[in-house]
Design a protein around this motif. Structure first.
Motif, short mmCIF file in Angstrom:
data_model
loop_
_atom_site.label_atom_id
_atom_site.label_comp_id
_atom_site.label_asym_id
_atom_site.label_seq_id
_atom_site.Cartn_x
_atom_site.Cartn_y
_atom_site.Cartn_z
N ALA A 1 19.60 -15.70 54.00
CA ALA A 1 21.14 -15.45 54.24
C ALA A 1 21.66 -16.90 55.02
CB ALA A 1 21.21 -14.09 54.89
N SER B 1 25.08 -17.33 56.83
CA SER B 1 26.29 -16.26 56.96
C SER B 1 27.08 -17.18 58.37
CB SER B 1 25.97 -15.09 57.47
OG SER B 1 24.99 -15.05 58.57
N LYS C 1 30.75 -22.28 55.78
CA LYS C 1 29.44 -21.65 55.36
C LYS C 1 29.00 -21.93 53.94
CE LYS C 1 30.18 -17.42 54.21
NZ LYS C 1 30.28 -18.05 52.86
N ASP D 1 29.52 -14.14 48.03
CA ASP D 1 30.67 -14.04 48.62
C ASP D 1 31.67 -13.39 47.70
OD1 ASP D 1 33.13 -14.37 49.91
OD2 ASP D 1 32.88 -16.54 50.47
N ASP E 1 24.58 -17.09 49.90
CA ASP E 1 25.81 -17.48 50.58
C ASP E 1 26.84 -16.13 50.92
OD1 ASP E 1 28.22 -18.63 51.58
OD2 ASP E 1 28.99 -19.10 49.56
N MET E 2 26.71 -15.69 52.04
CA MET E 2 26.88 -14.23 52.46
C MET E 2 28.48 -14.37 52.56
SD MET E 2 24.52 -11.89 52.55
CE MET E 2 25.02 -10.77 53.93
N THR F 1 31.48 -9.83 60.09
CA THR F 1 30.36 -8.74 60.27
C THR F 1 30.70 -7.38 59.98
OG1 THR F 1 31.05 -8.91 62.61
CG2 THR F 1 29.42 -10.57 61.89
N GLN G 1 29.36 -6.58 55.11
CA GLN G 1 28.16 -7.50 55.34
C GLN G 1 26.88 -6.81 55.70
OE1 GLN G 1 31.26 -7.97 56.23
NE2 GLN G 1 32.01 -9.67 55.11
N ALA H 1 17.50 -15.41 58.32
CA ALA H 1 19.16 -15.81 58.13
C ALA H 1 19.09 -17.14 58.88
CB ALA H 1 20.16 -14.74 58.86
N GLY I 1 27.47 -12.10 64.41
CA GLY I 1 26.64 -12.25 63.44
C GLY I 1 25.12 -12.33 63.67
#
Length: 371
Positions: free
Chosen positions: A106, A108, A116, A140, A217-218, A222, A226, A238, A255
């Motif tokens: 991930a 993030s 990001k 996303d 691509d998160m 938070t 998520q 991550a 995060g």
């Protein structure tokens, strides 16, 4: 890549004891050079006077350099040659693995606007350049941008059975995104459960080819969505992206804390917009403060994988759907992302346990070669 070098040792090593000594020296070199925790993560084999070193991270681009460094350290007999290859294993996750996908990483950020998505795409491109098989999942849901950055905005996944999707291929990467399925002009106004379900469908109903890494691509932030996504995706590890400002660092810390709570290893930080380098005099100006990521990394005992400058070539290539690694004017930027990808993959081998499948085999790293 083969490498052969003259040495002060006898021209040939015929005895089993001599071969065993050479193999032991090579194992010691690899373990020290990459700080690998134990020998189960790599393999050294001899076949027809060729020593093959299999490493648990992509190394094709670095194979010749590694062989040269080895021969500068160890005097190989002249009748032996050495080559380095990648054999990337499956590392442990808390959820069942996705079919054909060895490792999911991930990318993030605690807040939006820190680069990001550009980092996720360029990190994926760098891993591919190093020799790995890589995919990108655009998770996303509310602001998918991977299709634009890969130049695939007008494409949509095909299906052969009306149940699963074929990923989109571009720049030697495969990808899937909600952006391929939803009109770009329409806003994605979804509640958390709907977005989470959409993400699960994207990852589980895509016919991924065999991948060493799937870069996710998160969504920024938070919050609940998520957290839910991080719990539902079988994440291996991550990477957290930030910029040097205090406000971005505060959110990036949240995060990191989220991943720590979920027991998901964080492989390092990437600091975007670290500085602006004047194209005429090469003076570096830290527009958004200095050493932000370094301070955060020290607090959480994490490495800084890269400090990426403000550079218009990043924006230009992303906006035009082109690969940064095809731009001859971006050698410096390419090296920054390559080093980040290289160190990220090495950190995974150093800090994440092998999956139960690899452990149960008990016959060496080759069991994790799914192809």
């Amino acid at each position: 890549m083969f490498f052969k070098k003259k040495s002060k040792l006898p021209d040939t090593v015929n005895s089993a004891v001599g071969i065993e000594t050479v193999m032991s020296q090579i194992k010691n070199f690899v373990q020290r050079h990459f700080a690998l925790p134990d020998e189960t993560l790599f393999n050294v084999a001899l076949h027809k006077r060729i020593i093959t070193v299999s490493l648990p991270f992509p190394c094709e681009k670095d194979a010749e350099q590694l062989a040269s460094q080895l021969c500068d350290t160890i005097a190989l007999p002249s009748d032996l040659t050495c080559k380095f290859v990648s054999n990337i294993p499956m590392f442990a996750t808390k959820q069942p693995l996705v079919r054909n996908v060895k490792n999911i990483v991930a990318v993030s950020s605690g807040k939006g606007g820190v680069g990001k998505s550009a980092t996720a795409v360029n990190l994926a491109l760098a891993l591919s350049k190093l020799g790995a098989r890589v995919g990108v999942l655009d998770a996303d849901i509310y602001g998918p941008s991977v299709p634009l950055m890969l130049g695939t905005t007008n494409k949509s996944p095909d299906t052969e059975d009306n149940k699963t999707m074929q990923p989109i291929y571009a720049h030697k990467l495969v990808s899937n995104s909600i952006g391929y399925l939803v009109d770009n002009e329409h806003a994605s106004i979804w509640r958390g459960p709907m977005a989470s379900k959409a993400l699960q469908q994207l990852i589980n109903e895509t016919e991924w080819p065999l991948l060493d890494y799937l870069i996710v691509d998160m969504p920024p932030g938070t919050g609940d969505i998520q957290l839910t996504m991080a719990q539902q995706i079988p994440l291996t590890a991550a990477v957290v992206v930030t910029t040097p400002q205090d406000i971005a660092l505060a959110d990036a810390g949240k995060g990191i804390a989220m991943y720590e709570k979920l027991s998901i290893p964080v492989l390092g930080l990437i600091e975007n917009m670290s500085y602006f380098e004047c194209p005429n005099c090469a003076t570096q100006s830290p527009i958004f403060s200095t050493d932000g990521a370094s301070k955060l990394a020290k607090r959480y005992h994490l490495p800084v994988l890269a400090e990426v400058p403000i550079d218009m070539h990043i924006r230009q290539n992303a906006d035009n759907g082109k690969s940064l690694f095809d731009d001859k004017n971006c050698v410096g930027l390419q090296n920054i992302y390559l080093q980040a990808a290289r160190q990220m993959s090495i950190n995974m081998a150093n800090n994440v346990a092998l999956s139960d499948v690899a452990k149960a085999a008990n016959v060496g790293i080759d069991i994790t070669r799914l192809d």
